[in-house]
Design an enzyme around this catalytic site. Structure first.
Site, PDB file in Angstrom:
ATOM      1  CG  ASP A   1      -2.091  -0.972   1.018  1.00 17.50           C
ATOM      2  OD1 ASP A   1      -2.733  -1.336   2.035  1.00 17.50           O
ATOM      3  OD2 ASP A   1      -2.343  -1.395  -0.126  1.00 17.50           O
TER       4      ASP A   1
ATOM      5  CE1 TYR B   1      -8.667  -4.841   5.194  1.00 21.04           C
ATOM      6  CE2 TYR B   1      -8.448  -3.686   7.280  1.00 21.04           C
ATOM      7  CZ  TYR B   1      -8.680  -4.853   6.580  1.00 21.04           C
ATOM      8  OH  TYR B   1      -8.938  -6.031   7.242  1.00 21.04           O
TER       9      TYR B   1
END
EC number: 1.4.3.-
Length: 691
Positions: A364, A442
């Site tokens: 990420d 998320y």
């Protein structure tokens, strides 16, 4: 544990009994007024012989005193409610009338006798009973009694062979008298330069059981002795090397006097530990109380000043929230702790090897950018309404700058109990630096907390929506080892999150640093460990990069400390900061798998490298579609020396997420983290005297 009960000749009884024989609670200080311990203020009425076992005895005496006549009964609304004063009265009267109390017999415990749980849960009527543990000191016998309170009768009485109840004030007083009567003990204490026994405290400890160490029928305590403290730490001045084994059936078993005899620490040593730090060398905002607050924090651009901490904060497009130039003002200077601290990389591997999931192992930070996903924090939701907010400026795909409002929140909050002992103590405050990043499904909150005691704690907060796959409604409740049903027709796949943190610790300067590993292990059985309970901490220096590739080890409480041998504390030891992991996880992806090759930082929990400006990202500069082998795995293959260099510490934090229905539709925050703890960075508790 130590029996921290102390008895005067009569003072505690008189203190606990108010007018009319009622229990009187200690007086409270005026609101907001600190409780002040005054050295030398301990009562002169305390006899020299009993000073060592003076008891703040409200807890012990409440069993017998709270039931005095005149107390209003407490309404009992549940079968498990504790006994009220009238019920204790009844229980005592019943035991006395039955000849089970008085003389050598004393109450060790008096509590409600809980009825059967099935009756309580079903709401069936239950009897209100009292349960008592009674100790007969003359016979060294323990008995259990049940009193039917409504019927005012002794429902049962049972001897418990071989049982010893908890220690109580009578035990402490007896141990004190037996120890002080011992010529061998007096001689051992005198060998250490202590001749005025009125200055000595006697502290009984529970003795445990070690086979033939004491008579089988004895009630044994082990006694340590201390020179009476002038401050609220009774163990500040131990008389080392003197131990006494006492059989509380009224005999002293033996005095243990070590060959080495040296005097106890002096009063100046004790006072030094309570000395407050000098005022900060730079101006700091005034202290505020209450909840989260911005008033006690000063933010000027990227510079944050709070209490003794000085640091800078930034929002970087790839790493997200970064702390740098972190230092602590000890009253002489601002001492460096961290040059830079940030998330270096992260990866989220999913456990389902099926064609729709095997490739899901997003990096990420390197593949999306934590800062790119930074959220505009909402006051009162993402951060307290009273926080100070710092904007960020980020460029779009055209290079055009855009202001991201409220990207970072900075605020002070209540930090819980700082420390307490012997009626003194204080509450803690802490500084929070927080940012929230949204990366697809998320959301990750990154929270750095700086405490007054020098600790820097980090937590990553995981929330948002789980990645899930559909399942037929008919099989929603069926077992699936790769996913867990979270609602009808939906199952969330098991997965892990791994965060690699780059911690450029500059403890009192960038160089020379070294990394020591600390492990605690049980001692081998043998003459040096006759009872098998010994354990010791072992410390070794990690000299090279490969030696510093280390896994976690719960069995040895493995930790790592960055030391600066060029900076010494008052004890002559290097100053340091310790990496203290909290709960973490190991990767389930097999060694050699693609995700492991690409995320080489998963191969160890801890790494250490010599500082280089171009070594910043744990999986390499460009992890997107990278075949792997870059970053930490490549750099440390050179096995460069790290002892005596400017060391960078890397920590891999893991979270295993086995989904549950409660994580759906939006999962409540799950937190994981670590702490950086000063070890020898200060000469004492730095919060003593600091307000």
């Amino acid at each position: 544990m130590v029996l921290s009960m102390k008895i005067t000749d009569s003072a505690p009884v008189n203190a606990a009994l108010g007018t009319g024989g009622r229990f009187r609670a200690p007086r409270r200080a005026a609101a907001g007024a600190p409780r002040v311990h005054r050295p030398g203020a301990r009562g002169a009425s305390v006899s020299a012989r009993a000073r060592g076992v003076r008891l703040a005895c409200a807890a012990a005496w409440s069993v017998l005193v709270l039931g005095c006549r005149g107390h209003e009964p407490v309404a009992v609304t549940h079968p498990l409610d504790p006994l009220d004063a009238r019920e204790m009265d009844v229980a005592r009267e019943v035991l006395l009338a039955a000849g089970r109390l008085g003389g050598p017999r004393r109450v060790s415990l008096l509590d409600v006798h809980e009825p059967p749980k099935a009756d309580v849960v079903a709401g069936r009527p239950t009897r209100r009973e009292a349960f008592a543990v009674v100790y007969d000191a003359r016979r060294n016998e323990t008995a259990e009694a049940v009193v039917d309170l409504a019927a005012r009768r002794l429902a049962s009485w049972r001897l418990v062979p071989g049982a010893q109840p908890p220690l109580d004030p009578s035990d402490a007083a007896l141990a004190d008298s037996l120890v002080r009567a011992s010529a061998a003990w007096r001689a051992a204490v005198a060998r250490r330069g202590v001749r005025d026994l009125s200055t000595v405290e006697v502290a009984p400890w529970s003795a445990g059981y070690f086979g033939s160490d004491a008579p089988a029928t004895a009630r044994v305590v082990r006694v340590d002795t201390y020179v009476r403290a002038r401050r609220p730490n009774d163990m500040a001045r131990p008389i080392d090397g003197v131990g006494v084994v006492v059989d509380l059936t009224r005999r002293l078993v033996r005095v243990e006097d070590a060959a080495a005899a040296y005097p106890p620490p002096d009063a100046a040593n004790e006072d030094a530990a309570w000395r407050p730090l000098p005022p900060p060398t730079t101006d700091a905002p005034s202290v505020t109380g209450g909840g989260a607050s911005a008033a006690a924090v000063r933010v000027d651009g990227s510079l944050v000043r709070w209490r003794r901490w000085r640091l800078r904060v930034a929002m970087r497009p790839r790493e997200g929230l970064v702390l740098y130039a972190v230092g602590f003002d000890d009253g002489a200077r601002v001492r460096s702790v961290l040059h830079r601290a940030s998330l270096s990389e992260m990866v989220v591997p999913y456990g389902d090897p099926g064609p729709g999931w095997y490739f899901r192992n997003s990096f990420d930070a390197g593949e999306i950018g934590m800062g790119v996903g930074v959220a505009a924090l909402r006051p009162g939701v993402d951060a307290p309404a009273g926080a100070t907010f710092v904007d960020a400026v980020l460029a779009d795909v055209h290079g055009v700058p855009h202001r991201r409002p409220r990207a970072i929140a900075v605020y002070e909050r209540d930090g819980g109990l700082a420390w307490t002992h012997a009626g003194t103590g204080r509450r803690a405050r802490e500084l929070v630096v927080f940012a929230l990043c949204n990366l697809g499904n998320y959301d990750y909150g990154f929270e750095w907390t700086l405490r007054e005691d020098g600790t820097i704690a980090h937590r990553v907060l995981l929330t948002g929506a789980m990645a899930a796959r559909g399942v037929p409604n008919a099989t929603a409740g069926a077992h699936d080892s790769l996913a867990h049903p979270v609602t009808g027709g939906v199952a969330a796949v098991h997965h892990q999150h791994f965060f690699s943190y780059r911690l450029d610790l500059d403890v009192d300067g960038a160089s020379p640093n070294r990394v020591d590993e600390i492990e605690t292990r049980a001692l081998d059985a043998g003459p040096a460990n006759p009872y098998g309970g010994g354990f010791a901490a072992h410390e070794r220096t990690l000299a090279t990069e490969r030696a510093a590739r280390r896994p976690l080890d719960l069995a040895s409480a493995r930790r790592w400390i960055v030391l600066n041998p060029a900076a010494r504390n008052a004890l002559g030891r290097p100053t340091g900061y310790l990496l203290e992991p909290e709960a973490s996880a190991e990767p389930f992806a097999r060694p050699g798998s693609w995700v492991r090759r690409r995320a080489g930082f998963l191969d160890a929990a801890v790494w250490a490298t010599p500082f280089r400006d171009d070594e910043r990202y744990a999986a390499g500069d460009y992890p997107y579609q990278s075949p792997g082998g870059d970053g930490l795995a490549r750099w440390t293959a050179a096995d460069r020396p790290i002892d005596g260099t400017d060391v960078v510490l890397w920590y891999t934090l893991g979270v295993t997420h086995n989904p549950r229905p409660e994580d759906w539709p939006i999962m409540p925050v799950q937190a994981a983290g670590f702490r950086l703890v000063p070890v020898g960075f200060f000469d004492r508790n730095p919060t003593i005297g600091d307000r």
